[in-house]
Design an enzyme around this catalytic site. Structure first.
Site, PDB file in Angstrom:
ATOM      1  N   ASP A 229       0.824  -1.215   0.145  1.00  0.00           N
ATOM      2  CA  ASP A 229       0.100  -0.141  -0.055  1.00  0.00           C
ATOM      3  C   ASP A 229       1.043   1.301  -0.234  1.00  0.00           C
ATOM      4  OD1 ASP A 229      -2.139   1.856   0.038  1.00  0.00           O
ATOM      5  OD2 ASP A 229      -3.141   0.790   1.784  1.00  0.00           O
TER       6      ASP A 229
HETATM    7  C1  BGC Z   1      -5.066   3.483   0.042  1.00  0.00           C
HETATM    8  C2  BGC Z   1      -5.035   2.230  -1.257  1.00  0.00           C
HETATM    9  C3  BGC Z   1      -4.971   3.037  -2.385  1.00  0.00           C
HETATM   10  C4  BGC Z   1      -3.609   3.742  -2.436  1.00  0.00           C
HETATM   11  C5  BGC Z   1      -3.195   4.629  -3.723  1.00  0.00           C
HETATM   12  C6  BGC Z   1      -3.653   3.974  -0.126  1.00  0.00           C
HETATM   13  O1  BGC Z   1      -3.737   5.066   0.714  1.00  0.00           O
HETATM   14  O2  BGC Z   1      -5.063   2.664   1.323  1.00  0.00           O
HETATM   15  O3  BGC Z   1      -6.539   1.548  -1.088  1.00  0.00           O
HETATM   16  O4  BGC Z   1      -5.095   2.098  -3.585  1.00  0.00           O
HETATM   17  O5  BGC Z   1      -3.513   4.587  -1.568  1.00  0.00           O
HETATM   18  O6  BGC Z   1      -3.876   5.435  -3.665  1.00  0.00           O
END
Ligand code: BGC
Length: 754
Positions: A229
């Site tokens: 993530d």
């Molecule tokens: C989120 C993800 C997301 C990623 C990219 C993160 O903060 O938890 O779900 O895909 O950011 O935006």
């Protein structure tokens, strides 16, 4: 592309570089060898394709796209085909926009109604979440673009999401928090998996070898790459060793250097770096070799698809006969959400919609008036707004109040602190219902709310966050063009304190203990025989259904067999409609703590008035098993199981029984501390220890009083048994008699050796 050969030509620096992103949204290129960068983008219910300057706050707008219903809604459709179609549309738009991977689906379990991201997640039930997720992934990937199932794993709170440790025993993880991922890997093989921010039992998901390699790859057979993530990496070198292939977004080169140093210092096996590169490049080339940027993206068509999907997701929670409305009636639409619906949540899944259709707009041509009622942004209702709403309600035959949660109430990044709707909206509903007995409430929210006014209104329609075309779907359902067929993918408790995680949710500091174990959602409410506002699986229709003729293919099976369960469903009303046939399994008697019932099958069935269809389900070992922590595997305890088929977890129409015989004997180990109860339950142990047991029994049997023997013996023996059953073997020694501890030890050794 021969990816192995390609990687073998790379320098260590180039390989380390490939283990993290170029920027917010791209994998790194290796220009020297002609490896291009590829782009990934949020999702999952539409595209949030941003330029280089990525953020989650909408500061840098993403491209204009189509916002489909969020997962809180699509899960309620209980319709695999429908969500597959949605995936296909998203896949096509990815091809058009030259995106290799869409970041989703998000499948974390709704442990508490408070989680800020519940709107993005499917369900409190792992089976349902897994089925919907697999259908979505198969849909997207049928277009030769990848998905990134997220957030692996046990990321069920936003509070301290980047540091918190989700502490749960293995059984809880395996039965509740893992299966949505497991099912998706086994049924749909997502191209990528995104690991979560949090730690699991103390170890960051991004550097957890058990999670990323043992379970995900070796057990489930995942073949793609694991990405972090955004910003979830703590120790990058440990991450490479653990199976984290790609760090996102990027570490500005810092971690690339650390990987190089670790390899040079002999602390990280270069083969692990090679493997990470191969996995990333496999997906890069799978996309590139199938890229079709000429794929058309008809946004208007997707807008209508979004409306169609939303109409299949809406859950009719209450209806005293008020719905469907007649198009001839004077209807007042009250509440700002009628004109400006809340149809998506905040954070990384936020879509920049190319257009939206409100219910007010969709109702053009009907006899509908409008009063704003409240301001969602200000979270207030002035006296004048309420007065205007009451006047509108008085004049109309039916008042429809559009209510729910404003944006600030739930979002990625933080949790809710309560389950209430805005006080001003509750006041508005009460005021309207007081002057018009025909009051309907339409709800726009991403997770359950308390409904203090529930007894005062005639109907409630849960529209969830239904995407940019939610207004079309709402009007279709309100006026009967579509018969509602959504069912709740989560329990609506009466109050927050009823929720099983209530005492522990959020945790203390960085320690979030999942103390309710497997008793999440209806698994808890059913076991506790608790009253709930609306149960899991619940949803009304404008027609009625009858379930009959439950047939089981066998009355007794082993855990290696399958069981076919068939039921006849009939539409007994006068409208076409869809029912969600739900199959629950329960272990009637178990030595482990298990829920009363667990969803193990569902099917959405369309029926014309009077029509009947047979629906069949196949159950296998997994349908009956629990996770046994001793053997670290699924296990079925021999015995009777209930097979329940119904229209919700609390509306079981038909019940059958099957006996399942286990073919696996659990290993047992006996010591002097083993108690009689456990020994007597195991025929092998009884047989092996027989000489000693006889002697013990003679020593322990009380001398009977001859005169009252007939009257008292039964009770005495029973009481004696009840008392003695908890005594350890060693306890018998202290009662004297002819028991030789040495002989007993020898017998135990023999028994333990098999
Ligand atoms: C989120 C993800 C997301 C990623 C990219 C993160 O903060 O938890 O779900 O895909 O950011 O935006």
């Amino acid at each position: 592309m021969d990816v192995k050969a390609l990687v073998s030509q790379m320098t260590l620096e180039e390989k380390a570089g490939l283990c993290s992103g170029l920027d917010f949204w791209h994998t790194k290129p290796v220009e020297r060898l002609g490896v291009p960068a590829t782009m990934v983008s949020d999702g999952p219910h539409g595209l949030r394709k941003q330029d280089q300057k990525g953020d989650h706050l909408g500061v840098n707008d993403s491209i204009r796209a189509v916002c489909m219903p969020a997962a809180c809604a699509t899960a309620a459709s209980f319709d695999r085909e429908l969500i597959h179609k949605m995936g296909e549309a998203i896949g096509d738009s990815c091809q058009h926009e030259e995106l290799s991977v869409v970041l989703g689906p998000a499948v974390n379990i709704k442990r508490s109604p408070l989680c800020g991201r519940n709107f993005e997640y499917f369900s409190e039930d792992p089976y349902l979440a897994g089925e919907m997720s697999a259908a979505y992934i198969n849909g997207v990937q049928s277009r030769n673009v990848g998905t990134s199932i997220k957030h692996f794993a046990a990321n069920s709170q936003e509070h301290r999401r980047m540091s918190s440790s989700s502490n749960a025993d293995e059984r809880t993880l395996r039965e509740i928090y893992f299966p949505a991922f497991e099912t998706s890997v086994k049924k749909a093989q997502p191209w990528t998996v995104m690991c979560s921010y949090n730690r699991i039992n103390g170890v960051y998901a991004s550097e957890n070898p058990w999670l990323l390699t043992e379970v995900l790859r070796k057990e489930w057979g995942f073949e793609g790459y694991v990405m972090s993530d955004w910003g979830a990496v703590s120790d990058r070198v440990a991450g490479v060793a653990a199976g984290l292939d790609l760090e996102m977004p990027s570490s500005g080169g810092i971690n690339d250097r650390k990987i190089v140093e670790a390899v040079r210092a002999g602390k990280l096996d270069e083969a692990k770096v090679d493997l990470a590169c191969e996995r990333v490049l496999n997906i890069v080339y799978r996309y590139l070799e199938n890229a079709k940027p000429e794929t058309p993206w008809d946004q208007e068509a997707d807008h209508l698809l979004s409306a169609k999907i939303a109409s299949e997701c809406m859950v009719l929670l209450k209806n005293n006969g008020l719905l469907p409305l007649s198009k001839e009636d004077d209807v007042a639409f009250i509440g700002e959400f009628a004109a400006k619906p809340r149809f998506q949540g905040g954070g990384s899944s936020h879509i920049n919609c190319f257009k939206t259709t409100s219910a007010l707009k969709a109702a053009e041509g009907l006899k509908v008036t409008y009063a704003q009622g409240y301001s969602a942004a200000l979270d207030t209702a002035t006296d004048a707004q309420i007065a205007e709403a009451v006047e509108a309600a008085k004049k109309a035959k039916v008042a429809v109040v559009f209510a729910g949660l404003p944006d600030s109430y739930e979002s990625e990044g933080y949790d809710r602190t309560h389950m209430r709707m805005p006080e001003c909206q509750n006041r508005l509903i009460e005021a309207v219902a007081a002057v018009n007995p025909n009051t309907v409430v339409v709800l726009h929210n991403g997770s359950p709310v308390e409904m203090p006014w529930i007894d005062k209104v005639g109907a409630v329609l849960e529209a969830y966050l239904g995407g940019q075309a939610v207004g079309i779907a709402t009007v279709q359902v309100l006026f009967g063009d579509v018969n509602p067929s959504g069912h709740l993918a989560e329990t609506f408790p009466r109050k927050l304190a009823d929720n099983p995680s209530y005492l522990f949710y959020g945790g203390e500091g960085n320690e979030a203990d999942y103390r309710e174990g497997v008793f999440v959602g209806y698994r808890y409410y059913d076991k506790k025989e608790m009253d709930v506002l609306f149960p899991f699986g619940y949803g009304l229709s404008y027609t009625t259904f009858d379930y009959s003729n439950l047939r089981l293919s066998a009355s007794e099976i082993t855990d290696k067999d399958t069981l076919t369960v068939t039921v006849t469903v009939t539409n007994t009303g006068d409208r076409a409609g869809k029912t969600v046939v739900q199959l629950y399994v329960g272990d009637k008697e178990s030595t482990v703590l298990r829920p009363i019932r667990e969803l193990k099958g569902f099917e959405k069935v369309a029926l014309e008035p009077g029509e009947s269809k047979d629906v069949s389900f196949t159950l296998d070992k997994r349908s009956f098993a629990y996770w046994n922590q001793q053997i670290h595997d699924w296990h079925v305890e021999t015995g009777e199981f209930t097979i329940e088929v119904g229209q919700s977890s609390r509306c079981i129409d038909l019940t059958g029984t099957v006996t399942v015989n286990s073919t696996v004997a659990l290993p047992k180990h006996y010591t002097m501390d083993s108690i009689f109860l456990d020994i007597m339950a195991d025929p092998k142990a009884v047989q092996a220890l027989k000489p000693m047991l006889d002697a013990i029994s003679q020593t322990l049997t009380p001398i009977k009083d001859e005169e009252s023997e007939a009257a008292q013996s039964a009770i005495t023996e029973e009481m004696n048994m009840a008392m003695m059953q908890y005594m350890p073997l060693r306890g018998a020694l202290s009662f004297g008699g002819s028991i030789d501890p040495k002989v007993l030890e020898e017998l135990l050794d023999k028994l333990n050796q098999g």
